[in-house]
Design an enzyme around this catalytic site. Sequence first.
Site, mmCIF file in Angstrom:
data_model
loop_
_atom_site.group_PDB
_atom_site.id
_atom_site.type_symbol
_atom_site.label_atom_id
_atom_site.label_comp_id
_atom_site.label_asym_id
_atom_site.label_seq_id
_atom_site.Cartn_x
_atom_site.Cartn_y
_atom_site.Cartn_z
ATOM 1 N N HIS A 199 0.820 -1.216 0.000
ATOM 2 C CA HIS A 199 0.000 0.000 0.000
ATOM 3 C C HIS A 199 0.855 1.268 0.000
ATOM 4 O O HIS A 199 0.364 2.342 -0.320
ATOM 5 C CB HIS A 199 -0.950 -0.011 1.204
ATOM 6 C CG HIS A 199 -1.984 -1.093 1.105
ATOM 7 N ND1 HIS A 199 -3.310 -0.848 0.846
ATOM 8 C CD2 HIS A 199 -1.881 -2.447 1.195
ATOM 9 C CE1 HIS A 199 -3.977 -1.997 0.787
ATOM 10 N NE2 HIS A 199 -3.129 -2.982 1.005
ATOM 11 N N ASP A 227 3.344 9.572 -0.636
ATOM 12 C CA ASP A 227 2.187 8.768 -0.243
ATOM 13 C C ASP A 227 1.986 7.679 -1.295
ATOM 14 O O ASP A 227 2.095 7.959 -2.495
ATOM 15 C CB ASP A 227 0.927 9.662 -0.204
ATOM 16 C CG ASP A 227 -0.040 9.246 0.889
ATOM 17 O OD1 ASP A 227 -0.088 8.049 1.202
ATOM 18 O OD2 ASP A 227 -0.757 10.126 1.412
HETATM 19 P P1 ADP Z 1 -3.165 6.463 5.034
HETATM 20 O O1 ADP Z 1 -3.531 5.061 4.616
HETATM 21 O O2 ADP Z 1 -1.701 6.748 4.991
HETATM 22 O O3 ADP Z 1 -3.729 6.848 6.360
HETATM 23 P P2 ADP Z 1 -5.035 7.431 2.965
HETATM 24 O O4 ADP Z 1 -5.399 8.832 2.582
HETATM 25 O O5 ADP Z 1 -4.751 6.563 1.800
HETATM 26 O O6 ADP Z 1 -3.817 7.494 3.984
HETATM 27 O O7 ADP Z 1 -6.229 6.752 3.741
HETATM 28 C C1 ADP Z 1 -6.714 7.328 4.922
HETATM 29 C C2 ADP Z 1 -8.139 6.849 5.179
HETATM 30 O O8 ADP Z 1 -8.457 7.231 6.512
HETATM 31 C C3 ADP Z 1 -9.155 7.491 4.253
HETATM 32 O O9 ADP Z 1 -10.131 6.544 3.894
HETATM 33 C C4 ADP Z 1 -9.763 8.636 5.097
HETATM 34 O O10 ADP Z 1 -11.132 8.866 4.868
HETATM 35 C C5 ADP Z 1 -9.562 8.126 6.511
HETATM 36 N N1 ADP Z 1 -9.280 9.256 7.417
HETATM 37 C C6 ADP Z 1 -8.281 10.143 7.353
HETATM 38 N N2 ADP Z 1 -8.361 11.054 8.337
HETATM 39 C C7 ADP Z 1 -9.459 10.737 9.032
HETATM 40 C C8 ADP Z 1 -10.087 11.288 10.202
HETATM 41 N N3 ADP Z 1 -9.609 12.352 10.832
HETATM 42 N N4 ADP Z 1 -11.196 10.685 10.630
HETATM 43 C C9 ADP Z 1 -11.685 9.602 10.012
HETATM 44 N N5 ADP Z 1 -11.140 9.024 8.926
HETATM 45 C C10 ADP Z 1 -10.037 9.587 8.454
HETATM 46 O O1 F6P Z 2 -1.298 3.182 4.773
HETATM 47 C C1 F6P Z 2 -0.419 2.583 5.606
HETATM 48 C C2 F6P Z 2 -0.992 2.120 6.941
HETATM 49 O O2 F6P Z 2 -0.077 1.304 7.605
HETATM 50 C C3 F6P Z 2 -2.300 1.373 6.795
HETATM 51 O O3 F6P Z 2 -2.110 0.022 6.520
HETATM 52 C C4 F6P Z 2 -2.949 1.648 8.116
HETATM 53 O O4 F6P Z 2 -4.345 1.592 8.026
HETATM 54 C C5 F6P Z 2 -2.514 3.060 8.432
HETATM 55 O O5 F6P Z 2 -1.269 3.228 7.774
HETATM 56 C C6 F6P Z 2 -2.446 3.300 9.945
HETATM 57 O O6 F6P Z 2 -1.278 2.770 10.502
HETATM 58 P P1 F6P Z 2 -1.158 1.855 11.793
HETATM 59 O O7 F6P Z 2 -1.746 0.522 11.460
HETATM 60 O O8 F6P Z 2 0.298 1.800 12.055
HETATM 61 O O9 F6P Z 2 -1.934 2.537 12.872
#
Ligand code: ADP
Ligand code: F6P
Length: 465
Positions: free
Chosen positions: A167, A375
């Site tokens: 991912h 990212d």
């Molecule tokens: P990462 O996997 O690194 O966290 P992504 O943007 O790919 O980044 O995915 C983040 C997910 O978490 C998205 O589906 C988003 O809607 C959710 N998310 C991010 N910030 C919040 C928040 N403050 N509250 C709820 N959901 C969140």
């Molecule tokens: O996107 C990378 C990731 O490790 C996801 O697999 C996971 O949902 C998110 O970051 C949050 O990280 P953690 O599992 O370390 O709390």
Amino acid sequence: MGRAGIHKISRLLVLANRLPVHRVGRERDARWVPSAGGLVTALQPVLQRVRGCWIGWTGIGGDTPRAFRHDGVIIRPVAVSEQEVEDYYHGMANQTLWPLYHDATRTPEFRRDWWRSYLGVNQRFARAAANLARRGDVAWVHDYHLQMVPRLLRRSQPNLKIGFFLHTPFPPEELFEWLPWRSQILTGLLGADVVGFQTVGSARNFSRLAREYTSAEGTDQELAFEGRTIYVNAFPISIDTEWWEERAQRPDTLRKVQEIRKRIGPKRKILLAVDRLDYTKGIDFRLQAFEELLMSKKASSRDCVLVQIAAPSRESEKDYSQLRAKIERTVGRINGQFSAPGRVAVHYFRKNLTREDLAAYYLAADVMLVTPLRDGMNLVAKEYVATRTDNTGVLVLSQFAGAARELTRALIVNPRDIDQMTKSILQAMRMPYEEAAARMSILRMRVRRHDVYLWAEHFLQALTS
Ligand code: ADP
Ligand code: F6P
């Protein structure tokens, strides 16, 4: 979802560091509730269509409940001791691999005790899958926590179909080479039949490194290794577009949007940012750009407001607590200088929102700022686009997010170039409706055509064909 890829699967074994559910409440009141996050949301719909089993960690050290069934899926918890949480999770996963795979945004640490622990936990995951696997099952291993699993599982189940999807980005040669265990990790991944990445660049990095540091031979898409053929490609992940579209048009969402706009100031342009509170997300650079915009007097807190929603993440780790302190200082400084009664310059919320509330914020935002330093994909960018069913709104997007490969009609920025960021934010705020709509309709076309169902379908098709 089409079924070409999944009809051949009798059962899907998903292996991911975290389970799709977590426990709330204590003792007799304890119950399991679904977890949020990209990975879970992406796989849930697939697991509704094939029989599934999810192998993962509960998120609590030393906690090993028995396997149980939740929403039709068998949940098989894997034990991770408190010491392993320190070494495998906080250490190897979060302080070695995470920063290294994100352009060394923080300096990765390399520790042999963390590596040993990582191997131990990967062995346990592989064993759990091997014990469950039956003829016709397909195993799908996810993310940087479990890179040794494909090879370990292959050893005990030579005929099992095994897929691996990363991912995060897969780093270029000059960074990956730092790893003292580079050959082992590459060999670990080569145990899979299909190794998938978010972008073509990451897939190419992997194939090149595999040819350099293992005996693998072949092309960027097809490698021959120990008598097997491994298919390598980009499978950009996506979102449940229909869910976000539908949600964005519901009367209760529209009521929430009105409420948000009323509270924040109906005449001000709302700039929104939504991230996990992680140093890869570039929150500090974004705040600096906003501060400089206000300092330049080209915009004021009368015209605009920044809403930063930050989900708490990995808070016990030093890099994360330092970042949080820095962000909170900066927000305080900006508000001290630029806010007026009833007119706060930066609204900062450190909390998790429900997906329903997030949809309302996306819809309330005139401009969405998605400016990570690096990212894998960034699902927030796609979620914002999906909610803009009337083609309004402007997306400012970092060139270093995987999503920038697909969402090319966003305003693309280099998040470290503060002058360019400031200019782009201003351009987004002032963009004429026609131009914004033309851009947004193209962005929307992409997320409508390529949703999470197609992502899973493509990957599983590659794995089962
Ligand atoms: P990462 O996997 O690194 O966290 P992504 O943007 O790919 O980044 O995915 C983040 C997910 O978490 C998205 O589906 C988003 O809607 C959710 N998310 C991010 N910030 C919040 C928040 N403050 N509250 C709820 N959901 C969140
Ligand atoms: O996107 C990378 C990731 O490790 C996801 O697999 C996971 O949902 C998110 O970051 C949050 O990280 P953690 O599992 O370390 O709390």
